[in-house]
Motif scaffolding. Sequence first.
Motif, PDB file in Angstrom:
ATOM      1  N   LEU A 144       0.833  -1.205   0.000  1.00 31.46           N
ATOM      2  CA  LEU A 144       0.000   0.000   0.000  1.00 31.46           C
ATOM      3  C   LEU A 144       0.869   1.256   0.000  1.00 31.46           C
ATOM      4  N   ASN A 145       0.460   2.201  -0.820  1.00 28.60           N
ATOM      5  CA  ASN A 145       1.161   3.479  -0.948  1.00 28.60           C
ATOM      6  C   ASN A 145       0.674   4.385   0.191  1.00 28.60           C
ATOM      7  N   THR A 146       1.175   4.134   1.381  1.00 28.74           N
ATOM      8  CA  THR A 146       0.627   4.826   2.553  1.00 28.74           C
ATOM      9  C   THR A 146       0.645   6.352   2.431  1.00 28.74           C
ATOM     10  N   PRO A 147       1.796   6.976   2.106  1.00 29.44           N
ATOM     11  CA  PRO A 147       1.745   8.444   2.017  1.00 29.44           C
ATOM     12  C   PRO A 147       0.746   8.933   0.972  1.00 29.44           C
ATOM     13  N   GLY A 148       0.680   8.235  -0.149  1.00 34.66           N
ATOM     14  CA  GLY A 148      -0.259   8.609  -1.210  1.00 34.66           C
ATOM     15  C   GLY A 148      -1.698   8.462  -0.745  1.00 34.66           C
ATOM     16  N   ILE A 149      -1.984   7.350  -0.101  1.00 32.41           N
ATOM     17  CA  ILE A 149      -3.354   7.076   0.361  1.00 32.41           C
ATOM     18  C   ILE A 149      -3.772   8.089   1.427  1.00 32.41           C
ATOM     19  N   VAL A 150      -2.856   8.360   2.351  1.00 30.53           N
ATOM     20  CA  VAL A 150      -3.132   9.351   3.393  1.00 30.53           C
ATOM     21  C   VAL A 150      -3.392  10.714   2.746  1.00 30.53           C
ATOM     22  N   GLY A 151      -2.595  11.025   1.740  1.00 29.48           N
ATOM     23  CA  GLY A 151      -2.762  12.295   1.027  1.00 29.48           C
ATOM     24  C   GLY A 151      -4.101  12.367   0.310  1.00 29.48           C
ATOM     25  N   MET A 152      -4.488  11.266  -0.304  1.00 30.51           N
ATOM     26  CA  MET A 152      -5.759  11.265  -1.018  1.00 30.51           C
ATOM     27  C   MET A 152      -6.918  11.424  -0.028  1.00 30.51           C
ATOM     28  N   GLY A 153      -6.804  10.743   1.103  1.00 31.53           N
ATOM     29  CA  GLY A 153      -7.832  10.876   2.143  1.00 31.53           C
ATOM     30  C   GLY A 153      -7.947  12.313   2.611  1.00 31.53           C
ATOM     31  N   SER A 154      -6.805  12.942   2.820  1.00 32.85           N
ATOM     32  CA  SER A 154      -6.794  14.321   3.282  1.00 32.85           C
ATOM     33  C   SER A 154      -7.382  15.268   2.219  1.00 32.85           C
ATOM     34  N   ALA A 155      -7.061  14.990   0.954  1.00 33.89           N
ATOM     35  CA  ALA A 155      -7.593  15.821  -0.142  1.00 33.89           C
ATOM     36  C   ALA A 155      -9.115  15.737  -0.186  1.00 33.89           C
ATOM     37  N   ILE A 156      -9.632  14.517  -0.013  1.00 33.18           N
ATOM     38  CA  ILE A 156     -11.092  14.329   0.000  1.00 33.18           C
ATOM     39  C   ILE A 156     -11.693  15.024   1.217  1.00 33.18           C
ATOM     40  N   GLN A 157     -10.988  14.952   2.351  1.00 32.63           N
ATOM     41  CA  GLN A 157     -11.451  15.613   3.570  1.00 32.63           C
ATOM     42  C   GLN A 157     -11.662  17.110   3.325  1.00 32.63           C
ATOM     43  N   GLU A 158     -10.710  17.721   2.608  1.00 29.59           N
ATOM     44  CA  GLU A 158     -10.823  19.159   2.308  1.00 29.59           C
ATOM     45  C   GLU A 158     -12.050  19.439   1.434  1.00 29.59           C
ATOM     46  N   ILE A 159     -12.310  18.553   0.477  1.00 34.03           N
ATOM     47  CA  ILE A 159     -13.492  18.733  -0.382  1.00 34.03           C
ATOM     48  C   ILE A 159     -14.766  18.555   0.447  1.00 34.03           C
ATOM     49  N   LYS A 160     -14.724  17.564   1.349  1.00 31.59           N
ATOM     50  CA  LYS A 160     -15.897  17.314   2.211  1.00 31.59           C
ATOM     51  C   LYS A 160     -16.223  18.538   3.057  1.00 31.59           C
ATOM     52  N   LYS A 161     -15.188  19.217   3.534  1.00 32.57           N
ATOM     53  CA  LYS A 161     -15.428  20.403   4.362  1.00 32.57           C
ATOM     54  C   LYS A 161     -16.257  21.427   3.595  1.00 32.57           C
ATOM     55  N   THR A 162     -15.919  21.654   2.341  1.00 31.39           N
ATOM     56  CA  THR A 162     -16.657  22.664   1.577  1.00 31.39           C
ATOM     57  C   THR A 162     -18.063  22.171   1.229  1.00 31.39           C
ATOM     58  N   THR A 163     -18.180  20.878   0.911  1.00 32.63           N
ATOM     59  CA  THR A 163     -19.520  20.380   0.565  1.00 32.63           C
ATOM     60  C   THR A 163     -20.392  20.266   1.804  1.00 32.63           C
ATOM     61  N   LEU A 164     -19.755  20.058   2.974  1.00 29.59           N
ATOM     62  CA  LEU A 164     -20.527  19.982   4.226  1.00 29.59           C
ATOM     63  C   LEU A 164     -21.210  21.314   4.492  1.00 29.59           C
ATOM     64  N   ARG A 165     -20.435  22.375   4.292  1.00 31.59           N
ATOM     65  CA  ARG A 165     -21.024  23.712   4.491  1.00 31.59           C
ATOM     66  C   ARG A 165     -22.221  23.897   3.567  1.00 31.59           C
ATOM     67  N   GLN A 166     -22.078  23.336   2.378  1.00 27.53           N
ATOM     68  CA  GLN A 166     -23.153  23.443   1.393  1.00 27.53           C
ATOM     69  C   GLN A 166     -24.387  22.671   1.885  1.00 27.53           C
ATOM     70  N   ALA A 167     -24.143  21.479   2.441  1.00 26.72           N
ATOM     71  CA  ALA A 167     -25.236  20.637   2.918  1.00 26.72           C
ATOM     72  C   ALA A 167     -25.966  21.297   4.086  1.00 26.72           C
ATOM     73  N   GLN A 168     -25.228  22.116   4.847  1.00 27.29           N
ATOM     74  CA  GLN A 168     -25.859  22.792   5.987  1.00 27.29           C
ATOM     75  C   GLN A 168     -26.569  24.075   5.570  1.00 27.29           C
ATOM     76  N   GLY A 169     -26.734  24.251   4.299  1.00 27.09           N
ATOM     77  CA  GLY A 169     -27.490  25.408   3.820  1.00 27.09           C
ATOM     78  C   GLY A 169     -26.594  26.560   3.390  1.00 27.09           C
ATOM     79  N   GLY A 170     -25.305  26.435   3.671  1.00 28.01           N
ATOM     80  CA  GLY A 170     -24.372  27.475   3.234  1.00 28.01           C
ATOM     81  C   GLY A 170     -24.024  27.265   1.777  1.00 28.01           C
ATOM     82  N   GLU A 171     -23.167  28.103   1.257  1.00 29.84           N
ATOM     83  CA  GLU A 171     -22.781  27.933  -0.131  1.00 29.84           C
ATOM     84  C   GLU A 171     -21.390  27.340  -0.214  1.00 29.84           C
TER      85      GLU A 171
END
Lengths: 137, 403
Positions: free
Chosen positions: B250-277
């Motif tokens: 397993l490409n641990t640093p790569g996988i951890v990085g991909m998880g973190s990248a998705i986390q950042e996207i989730k943060k913005t979409t979460l705000r959207q889900a809560q009625g924000g933009e």
Amino acid sequence: MYSKKLMKYFKKPKNVGKIKNADAVGEAGNPLCGDIMHMYIKIKKSTKNDWLKKHIIEDAKFETLGCGAAIAMSDRVIELIKGKTIGEAEKLTPDDVAKGFDLPKQKIHCSVLGIEALKNAIIDYECKYSDIKQDPA
Amino acid sequence: MSKIKEQIYFDYAATTPIDPRVKRVMEPYLDDKFANASSVHSMGQDSANAVLKARDTIAGFLNCKANEVVFTSGATECNNTVFKGVSEAMKEYGNHIITTKIEHPCVLESCKYLEKRGFKVTYLPVGSNGVVKVSDVEKALTKKTILVSIMYVNNEVGTIQPIADIGKLIKSFRSLSSVPRFPIFHTDAAQAVNYLDCDVDKLGVDLMSLSGHKIYGPKGVGALYIRKGTLIEPLMHGGRQEDGMRAGTLNTPGIVGMGSAIQEIKKTTLRQAQGGENQENKRIKFLRDELINKILKTIPNSKLNGDKKLRVANNVNVSFKGVEGESLLMLLDGEGIAVSTGSACASGSIKPSHVLMALGRGPLESHGSIRITIGRFTKESDIKKLLAVLLKAVKRLREISFF
């Protein structure tokens, strides 16, 4: 991707344009490759019989729709044929044009473009001045 | 003395820079947390836990179970696994595959490979707007169809394909079949993750390809979503990593990085889900629209390729009459501006872009296109600079050509 020499010719081509009342025009290229060249030449005619040796390309210009290599090669071929007799110009090959430019492999066809346009211009010249062909050599 | 020019990057669809937050999360795994995630000792288990966390994050983003996420080396590997793995596993049920003419080369080349091995592939056309018709998918479906693969967002012209509608269509077609999940529905979502809903249930997909380096994560990592029960064979054989679905450490640093990248996207979409933009996407879309409108307004004989509305937030693809794309790219590059050409000319082929040709553009128009893709770090001043340089460069090349 491109050599310094090629970039120089691409960025500052010296022979761009049309020639009004050109003695011959040659086109080459293929829309599928995305490169099309128009070549205009002005010829200093001679009353002497041997037109291949005596008729001289005194001016030439080009217009090219194409990639960086196509534009650079267009400019280079014009540079090479200016001042040459028709016979001398006719002997030029794509290798002569590309020499020193370090063309990437997939761009070799760009050096063929200029030569094809030149050949077509010479044919155009022969047709327009068919009398020159009838001169006894 | 040569002045070092500031470089401005407009090629986010080719790859994105790593977000500094992602890089920070990855760093320990390139350093002292190097142990193999398959090792039993506690150092190994530290790595395994980091992989687990990334997998959970991605599963949450896709709305699937963690064991339905398989880490790979990128979207090309995902797509190869899908085509070769599904055709192998499903060959006794049928030999027909449906895809589109505008897919990424890793899909089209995999199809060619399978055609040589007896599979039949239908390449669906797209309209002049670059979008596939659901009714065309419906017409192409047969009892022998084992796989339908349609990209979520096209990489060249940015058009969004009607994945959820095709998902529904396939579901209704399936009710007539006795084989479970037949045909299988796959989407390559590499260009969609930053901007669109990737809920696999809403989309109705069985397989989805994701890439790390298109979402501000590292290169060399990707993820393939495989719905439980989908018939598919692995591409890589070896150790038992990823439940035998993808062998290799397993490409641990790569996988951890991909998880973190998705986390950042989730943060913005979460705000959207809560009625924000979703501020990031709103900003990018605003800049993109400004760019499109100004280009079309200030440069005569320019044309937008691909639908204006059904288009991912960060993509501009334009053709300029009398201009060849690669020479335009070179002139812009000389001014410190990095764009991409729609034509594959620069990348070793002299054929015009298969995508623009599929949109019905002529070869000259296809050669005359550039792709400008923006992203998280694009500033308004970058757009202004680009517009000024672009205007001059197009004018210059039109002087050289016979336009």
